[in-house]
Design a protein around this motif. Structure first.
Motif, PDB file in Angstrom:
ATOM      1  N   LEU A  31      -4.205 -11.858   0.681  1.00  0.00           N
ATOM      2  CA  LEU A  31      -4.112 -10.825   1.707  1.00  0.00           C
ATOM      3  C   LEU A  31      -5.492 -10.320   2.093  1.00  0.00           C
ATOM      4  N   LYS A  32      -5.598  -9.912   3.343  1.00  0.00           N
ATOM      5  CA  LYS A  32      -6.812  -9.253   3.812  1.00  0.00           C
ATOM      6  C   LYS A  32      -6.429  -7.821   4.153  1.00  0.00           C
ATOM      7  N   TYR A  33      -7.036  -6.881   3.448  1.00  0.00           N
ATOM      8  CA  TYR A  33      -6.758  -5.467   3.710  1.00  0.00           C
ATOM      9  C   TYR A  33      -7.452  -5.048   4.996  1.00  0.00           C
ATOM     10  N   GLU A  34      -6.749  -4.328   5.837  1.00  0.00           N
ATOM     11  CA  GLU A  34      -7.278  -3.876   7.121  1.00  0.00           C
ATOM     12  C   GLU A  34      -7.585  -2.380   7.052  1.00  0.00           C
ATOM     13  N   ASN A  35      -8.760  -1.992   7.499  1.00  0.00           N
ATOM     14  CA  ASN A  35      -9.142  -0.572   7.608  1.00  0.00           C
ATOM     15  C   ASN A  35      -8.896   0.218   6.328  1.00  0.00           C
ATOM     16  N   ILE A  36      -9.353  -0.313   5.215  1.00  0.00           N
ATOM     17  CA  ILE A  36      -9.147   0.343   3.924  1.00  0.00           C
ATOM     18  C   ILE A  36     -10.312   1.313   3.673  1.00  0.00           C
ATOM     19  N   ASP A  37      -9.977   2.520   3.237  1.00  0.00           N
ATOM     20  CA  ASP A  37     -11.044   3.480   2.974  1.00  0.00           C
ATOM     21  C   ASP A  37     -11.643   3.221   1.589  1.00  0.00           C
ATOM     22  N   GLU A  38     -12.817   3.757   1.362  1.00  0.00           N
ATOM     23  CA  GLU A  38     -13.562   3.480   0.128  1.00  0.00           C
ATOM     24  C   GLU A  38     -12.832   3.972  -1.117  1.00  0.00           C
ATOM     25  N   LYS A  39     -12.183   5.124  -1.035  1.00  0.00           N
ATOM     26  CA  LYS A  39     -11.457   5.677  -2.190  1.00  0.00           C
ATOM     27  C   LYS A  39     -10.314   4.749  -2.600  1.00  0.00           C
ATOM     28  N   THR A  40      -9.563   4.247  -1.632  1.00  0.00           N
ATOM     29  CA  THR A  40      -8.461   3.327  -1.923  1.00  0.00           C
ATOM     30  C   THR A  40      -9.000   2.022  -2.481  1.00  0.00           C
ATOM     31  N   ARG A  41     -10.067   1.519  -1.894  1.00  0.00           N
ATOM     32  CA  ARG A  41     -10.699   0.282  -2.370  1.00  0.00           C
ATOM     33  C   ARG A  41     -11.136   0.428  -3.824  1.00  0.00           C
ATOM     34  N   ASP A  42     -11.769   1.541  -4.142  1.00  0.00           N
ATOM     35  CA  ASP A  42     -12.212   1.798  -5.518  1.00  0.00           C
ATOM     36  C   ASP A  42     -11.033   1.887  -6.481  1.00  0.00           C
TER      37      ASP A  42
END
Length: 60
Positions: A31-42
């Motif tokens: 999957l490619k995550y779209e428009n993910i914010d830094e907090k969620t990514r972390d």
């Protein structure tokens, strides 16, 4: 939309990049995550590293 529980729930927009059949009932997705914010990514990265640590402990 993808709902992850890591351990809290996170809703993420993702697109399927690749699929692979594992057997008749299961398959793998890339999957490619779209428009993910830094907090969620972390949060996702932290969850994955914790799972990897747990698996390494089981192998010892």
């Amino acid at each position: 939309m993808l709902l992850l529980t890591i351990p809290h729930e996170v809703m993420i927009l993702a697109s399927v990049v690749r699929t692979e059949d594992v057997d008749n009932k299961n398959f793998k997705l890339a999957l490619k995550y779209e428009n993910i914010d830094e907090k969620t990514r972390d949060s996702i990265i932290k969850f994955i590293f914790n799972k990897m640590r747990e698996q390494l402990k089981l192998l010892k």
